[in-house]
Design an enzyme around this catalytic site. Structure first.
Site, PDB file in Angstrom:
ATOM      1  N   ASP A  37       0.800  -1.049   0.312  1.00 51.10           N
ATOM      2  CA  ASP A  37       0.145  -0.157  -0.068  1.00 51.10           C
ATOM      3  C   ASP A  37       1.072   1.091   0.421  1.00 51.10           C
ATOM      4  O   ASP A  37       1.995   1.283   1.131  1.00 51.10           O
ATOM      5  CB  ASP A  37      -1.315   0.033   1.409  1.00 51.10           C
ATOM      6  CG  ASP A  37      -1.731   0.973   1.586  1.00 51.10           C
ATOM      7  OD1 ASP A  37      -1.462   2.173   0.585  1.00 51.10           O
ATOM      8  OD2 ASP A  37      -2.350   0.974   2.350  1.00 51.10           O
TER       9      ASP A  37
ATOM     10  N   ASP B 194      -6.238   6.860  -5.126  1.00 53.98           N
ATOM     11  CA  ASP B 194      -6.166   8.519  -5.458  1.00 53.98           C
ATOM     12  C   ASP B 194      -7.378   8.161  -3.745  1.00 53.98           C
ATOM     13  O   ASP B 194      -7.011   9.177  -3.112  1.00 53.98           O
ATOM     14  CB  ASP B 194      -7.340   9.009  -7.156  1.00 53.98           C
ATOM     15  CG  ASP B 194      -7.377  10.039  -6.339  1.00 53.98           C
ATOM     16  OD1 ASP B 194      -7.270  11.210  -5.326  1.00 53.98           O
ATOM     17  OD2 ASP B 194      -8.112  11.024  -7.280  1.00 53.98           O
TER      18      ASP B 194
ATOM     19  N   GLY C 180      -5.374   0.879 -13.325  1.00 52.21           N
ATOM     20  CA  GLY C 180      -7.017   0.360 -12.451  1.00 52.21           C
ATOM     21  C   GLY C 180      -7.659   0.826 -13.702  1.00 52.21           C
ATOM     22  O   GLY C 180      -7.994   0.363 -14.413  1.00 52.21           O
TER      23      GLY C 180
END
Ligand code: ADP
Length: 176
Positions: free
Chosen positions: A14, A38, A127
């Site tokens: 992460d 985001d 993504g």
């Protein structure tokens, strides 16, 4: 890719948890936050980042695809967040490759201008924006290699993959 390998680190995790000088966000043109990385950056960094994004948006109407803007990093373990807008994959004939390369180059340049020793990148556009992962990985590495051949800062560039697939693809390309 020797010069590149000396300065590049590949990891899985992460991006909001890894201490660096600058974290790159795969933002959208509105700069008002979204899903994916985001959302994770705004959640972990707190409201100060969005407030700064809103000011940038008011001053210059957001951020163009392929461009990058900077805010402070709120509660994140970083000094800066560099918000860059990757291209949405539309089949490859819409300057996607040039725009994606530009995201990496402009983010690195901004970081260097801020004196950053290190910077972390997510796998921009892979993504929700749907960029094919192999192609995106190769563009990312080429753009970073081109940059490090000319500039000394940031001295360390961390590619933070969120999934094993991107990690394997990048590892293979780096070790070629
Ligand atoms: P884009 O719209 O540019 O495709 P996304 O946020 O949907 O942006 O995805 C970009 C990449 O970031 C994807 O590979 C996704 O798996 C990854 N990602 C999502 N959350 C995180 C996170 N917390 N840390 C690092 N990478 C993340």
């Amino acid at each position: 890719m020797k010069n590149l390998r000396d300065r590049l680190e590949l990891t899985i995790g992460d991006i909001t948890k890894i201490p660096v000088d600058a974290i790159v966000n795969a933002a959208n043109r509105s700069l008002l936050g979204g899903g994916g990385v985001d959302g994770a950056i705004h959640r972990a960094g707190g409201p100060a980042i969005l407030e700064e994004c809103k000011k940038i948006r008011a001053a210059r109407g957001g951020c163009d695809t392929g461009d990058a803007v900077v805010t402070t990093a709120g509660l994140l373990p970083a000094k800066w967040v560099i918000h860059t807008v990757g291209p949405y994959w539309k089949g490859g004939q819409n300057s996607e490759a040039a725009l994606l390369a530009s995201c990496y180059r402009k983010s690195l340049k901004l970081a260097a201008g801020l004196g950053c020793e290190n910077i972390s990148f997510p796998n921009i556009s892979t993504g929700v924006y749907g960029y094919p992962k192999e192609a995106a990985a190769s563009i990312a590495l080429d753009a970073i290699a081109g940059y490090v051949a000319q500039e000394t800062l940031p001295s360390k560039i961390i590619l933070v993959c969120f999934d094993q697939e991107n990690h394997s693809i990048l590892q293979l390309l780096i070790n070629q």
